[in-house]
Design a protein around this motif. Structure first.
Motif, PDB file in Angstrom:
ATOM      1  N   ILE A 358       0.810  -1.214   0.000  1.00  0.00           N
ATOM      2  CA  ILE A 358       0.000   0.000   0.000  1.00  0.00           C
ATOM      3  C   ILE A 358       0.844   1.265   0.000  1.00  0.00           C
ATOM      4  N   ASP A 359       2.056   1.187   0.521  1.00  0.00           N
ATOM      5  CA  ASP A 359       2.947   2.355   0.571  1.00  0.00           C
ATOM      6  C   ASP A 359       4.187   2.004  -0.243  1.00  0.00           C
ATOM      7  N   ARG A 360       4.061   2.148  -1.562  1.00  0.00           N
ATOM      8  CA  ARG A 360       5.010   1.580  -2.510  1.00  0.00           C
ATOM      9  C   ARG A 360       6.247   2.435  -2.723  1.00  0.00           C
ATOM     10  N   GLY A 361       6.123   3.741  -2.511  1.00  0.00           N
ATOM     11  CA  GLY A 361       7.224   4.597  -2.894  1.00  0.00           C
ATOM     12  C   GLY A 361       7.328   4.776  -4.388  1.00  0.00           C
ATOM     13  N   ASN A 362       6.214   4.604  -5.084  1.00  0.00           N
ATOM     14  CA  ASN A 362       6.103   4.906  -6.520  1.00  0.00           C
ATOM     15  C   ASN A 362       4.716   5.498  -6.723  1.00  0.00           C
ATOM     16  N   GLU A 363       4.653   6.770  -7.064  1.00  0.00           N
ATOM     17  CA  GLU A 363       3.379   7.481  -7.098  1.00  0.00           C
ATOM     18  C   GLU A 363       2.554   7.229  -8.359  1.00  0.00           C
TER      19      GLU A 363
END
Length: 744
Positions: A358-363
């Protein structure tokens, strides 16, 4: 209340002379020639730790040249040598190199004389290969690894989560950084050229820090950033390369260390337990499996696409566990017993970004699970372009510009200069788009209350290591306790190129017990506070339009809390934090006298002893803990290791819990005279953990207690024996005390 910078030269000389005399006392304390208890006996300090106003010893004393001053640093003002605020760029964190681990290839040699010779592979149990011990540490031989030996301190579930990545760090004195790795282009790092050596200085025009004044990871600035993703197990090998002689410390700090990954979900052997410290010339292998909480009992077939780890192809490897337990922003720091405040202040602190489904670091990845928070798009995960770590802390230095600390103020040390990422009041260049800032309060005792200088909105998305259930729009953040992390989003698209806006601190201190008050933004900007750390501390310069379109989002739903309604409550406990602690044990290594302490379930207020067991929750259960502040004159940010909790009530009422505290947390601020009721689960791993005030001065003097998860979850003895480290090896002794209510 602070000694003014325009004080007379005679007054400053007098204060500096007092500082030097004071440093001699600190040196005697370091050498073991005296104890803090001796200072109280001799009438040189109060029971609160403050130096009494003895002329020529304490800068607090009245002067022939000026009236009496109350100086929270306990030191003369830190000289700025003509340096002006906002005249240097803020360096992004230095990303630690990650190396894929292949058994048999070895890792860094623990012996500095052979840096190019591979060291031993990590092992489940501590490596007890012997090496010579220097005479200053007692001579003879001792193990190369400082981790306690044998099966009790073996890495739990080692074969299940065998290391995939090795990261190696040293702890050593300050030196130039010739290998800076911000992992962003210079244009996104305020023009800093990473090929140029970075000196260990708080500003290019301030004195370079000596190797005894500043002790950092790898000995360099800026602070280090560890990158991880779920279930990609990391083996962190930490080498202690501090001076063999404990008196070689620049006046404060100690050369033994224990690295706490705050608030890692792994076995206690990797938690940085305060009594599992190691010595110079040793290393310690920390094993971070990075698993979702409840991976044995929730989503065991790994069918939930929101519970997983980003892979290199841009997708997600699904994992067992509860995605509601996903964590994002951690940090790591020293946890040496009774010296945490000094060692962390001295530079032993870094941050840890954890990436999940959920918090991928790719927007840009839009797969229905990824929240698409501001970050970047060049890599499948972990982009840092628009995801910025900020370590905020107050510091002080002596007349020569070397980092200095008053170790005798048991209420909490305060500095008089503000730093961000260990540099003095920097600027940071931004584009006209959304940024995520992961803000860490890395101070000793100072709280921060942050606003933007134009009172424009910020969006808080996380509190501590955990995303909130929903974003919260604020013009001023809540008071931020020590060790708390606030992740916020600022949209700079509302500004024009050439504009400037500042982060401002509104929390005013007059001592280390608690903030005196929060002043208005107008007063802070106009300098209407005697506290030099109130006001602007970070300047944003809007320099250009976005390099590429901003596709990041701030979803209305972030990470809902786990549903605990079907997990029965097995026990309730109450912990009260206050002054006037009793010392009921006398182990010379594990016990320490107050004045601060912890009261458990209505018992006596007890000073710290990491050999004492105060609570023993059963494996696989849930409990409700009430944390109480025993007085109205102080504020305590309480940290519970290993498990995040949910706040059920403040002062007995659920309605008192603000929106920004309705997610999971690992630090719980106790307002003066207040209480917090929380719910916690105890799963997946076992061993001995801690609970303490994260005003690290309070923790060290002696507001800390040990709790442990019992043997229902693994092959642990009950109760666990206490490790006693020496350079020649670690021995184990029975607990010094077991409170009658520990094992309910």
């Amino acid at each position: 209340m602070y000694l003014p910078r325009d004080a007379s030269k005679a007054r400053l000389r007098e204060a500096e002379n007092a500082r030097r005399n004071f440093a001699e006392l600190a040196s005697a304390l370091t050498k073991g020639e005296v104890t803090r208890r001796d200072f109280i006996k001799w009438g040189l300090t109060t029971t609160g730790g403050l130096l009494v106003p003895v002329h020529g010893l304490s800068p607090f004393t009245s002067s022939a040249y000026a009236d009496s001053f109350d100086i929270p640093t306990g030191l003369p003002p830190s000289p700025l040598f003509g340096v002006q605020a906002f005249t240097q760029p803020m360096p992004r964190f230095d990303v630690l190199p990650r190396k894929p681990f292949t058994p048999g290839t070895g890792v860094m040699n623990p012996i500095p004389a052979y840096p190019n010779v591979p060291g031993p592979d990590p092992t489940a149990q501590a490596n007890t290969t012997m090496q010579p011990v220097p005479a200053v540490l007692g001579g003879g031989v001792g193990p190369i690894e400082g981790r306690p030996p044998g099966p009790i301190w073996a890495h739990q579930q080692w074969s299940t989560f065998y290391p995939k990545v090795v990261v190696e760090v040293t702890q050593e004195g300050a030196k130039p950084n010739y290998a800076y790795r911000p992992q962003v282009p210079s244009s996104l790092n305020s023009g800093i050229d990473p090929t140029q050596a970075l000196p260990p200085a708080f500003h290019p025009d301030l004195p370079v820090q000596g190797s005894l004044a500043l002790w950092t990871f790898n000995g360099t600035l800026p602070p280090k950033l560890l990158i991880g993703r779920y279930q990609e197990s990391i083996l962190l090998r930490h080498h202690n390369r501090l001076p063999d002689d404990p008196t070689q410390n620049g006046g404060f700090g100690i050369h033994t260390i224990s690295t706490h990954e705050h608030n890692g979900h792994h076995g206690a052997e990797n938690d940085g337990f305060t009594g599992a410290y190691f010595f110079p010339r040793q290393f310690y292998d920390y094993h971070y499996p990075i698993v979702h909480g409840g991976y044995y009992s929730v989503n065991t077939q790994a069918t939930d696409p929101r519970c997983g780890s980003p892979n290199d192809a841009g997708g997600v490897d699904r994992l067992p566990g509860d995605y509601h337990e996903s964590m994002s922003t951690h940090w790591f720091h020293d946890h040496m017993f009774s010296f945490t405040s000094q060692n962390v202040y001295k530079g032993n602190a870094g941050m840890f970004n954890i990436y999940s489904a959920i918090d991928r670091g790719n927007e840009e990845i839009n797969d229905g699970a990824n929240l698409r928070l501001p970050s970047g798009n060049a890599k499948s995960y972990g982009n840092l372009d628009y995801d910025v770590n900020l370590m905020v802390a107050d510091k002080a230095w002596d007349g020569e510009g070397q980092l200095a600390m008053n170790i005798f103020d048991f209420d909490g040390f305060l500095g008089d200069v503000m730093t961000v990422n260990l540099v003095y009041k920097p600027y940071f260049e931004v584009e006209r788009r959304k940024y995520r800032f992961r803000i860490l309060n890395a101070a000793v005792a100072r709280f921060f209350k942050i606003s933007l200088s134009d009172a424009s909105p910020m969006i808080q998305i996380a509190n501590d290591g955990n995303l909130l259930p929903a974003p919260v729009v604020l013009t001023t953040l809540d008071e931020m306790g020590i060790a708390e992390r606030y992740d916020i989003i600022i949209d700079f698209a509302r500004y024009k190129i050439g504009d400037k806006v500042w982060m401002v601190n509104l929390a005013e201190h007059e001592n280390g017990r608690r903030p005196k008050e929060d002043i208005s933004l107008r007063d802070a900007l106009n300098g209407k506070s005697d506290d030099p750390c109130v006001g602007r501390f970070l300047e944003f310069r809007i320099v250009r339009n976005p390099t590429y379109p901003d596709k990041s989002q701030v979803p209305a739903v972030l990470c809902p809390n786990p549903d605990l309604s079907k997990v029965p409550v097995s026990a309730q406990r109450t912990f009260e934090f206050g002054r006037g602690a009793n010392t009921t044990t006398s182990d010379p290594t594990s016990s320490y006298f107050g004045p601060w302490g912890v009261k458990t379930d209505g018992g006596a207020m007890l000073a710290a002893d990491y050999g004492r067991i105060s609570a023993g929750p059963k494996f696989g259960t849930r409990e409700i803990w009430t944390l109480k502040n025993g007085g109205g004159g102080w504020d305590h940010p309480i940290h519970i290791h290993f498990e995040e909790g949910q706040i059920l009530a403040r002062d007995g009422k659920a309605s008192n819990v603000p929106a920004w505290e309705r997610g999971r947390k690992d630090v719980y601020r106790l307002h003066p005279g207040g209480s917090v009721t929380i719910t916690l689960q105890f799963r997946d791993f076992g061993g001995m953990f801690m609970e303490h005030c994260h005003n690290t001065t309070h923790e060290d003097n002696a507001m800390l207690m040990r709790w442990e998860i019992d043997n229902l979850g693994g092959a642990f003895l009950r109760p666990l024996p206490t490790p006693i480290p020496t350079p020649q090896g670690v021995t184990f002794v029975p607990p010094t005390e077991i409170l009658r209510t520990a094992f309910k």
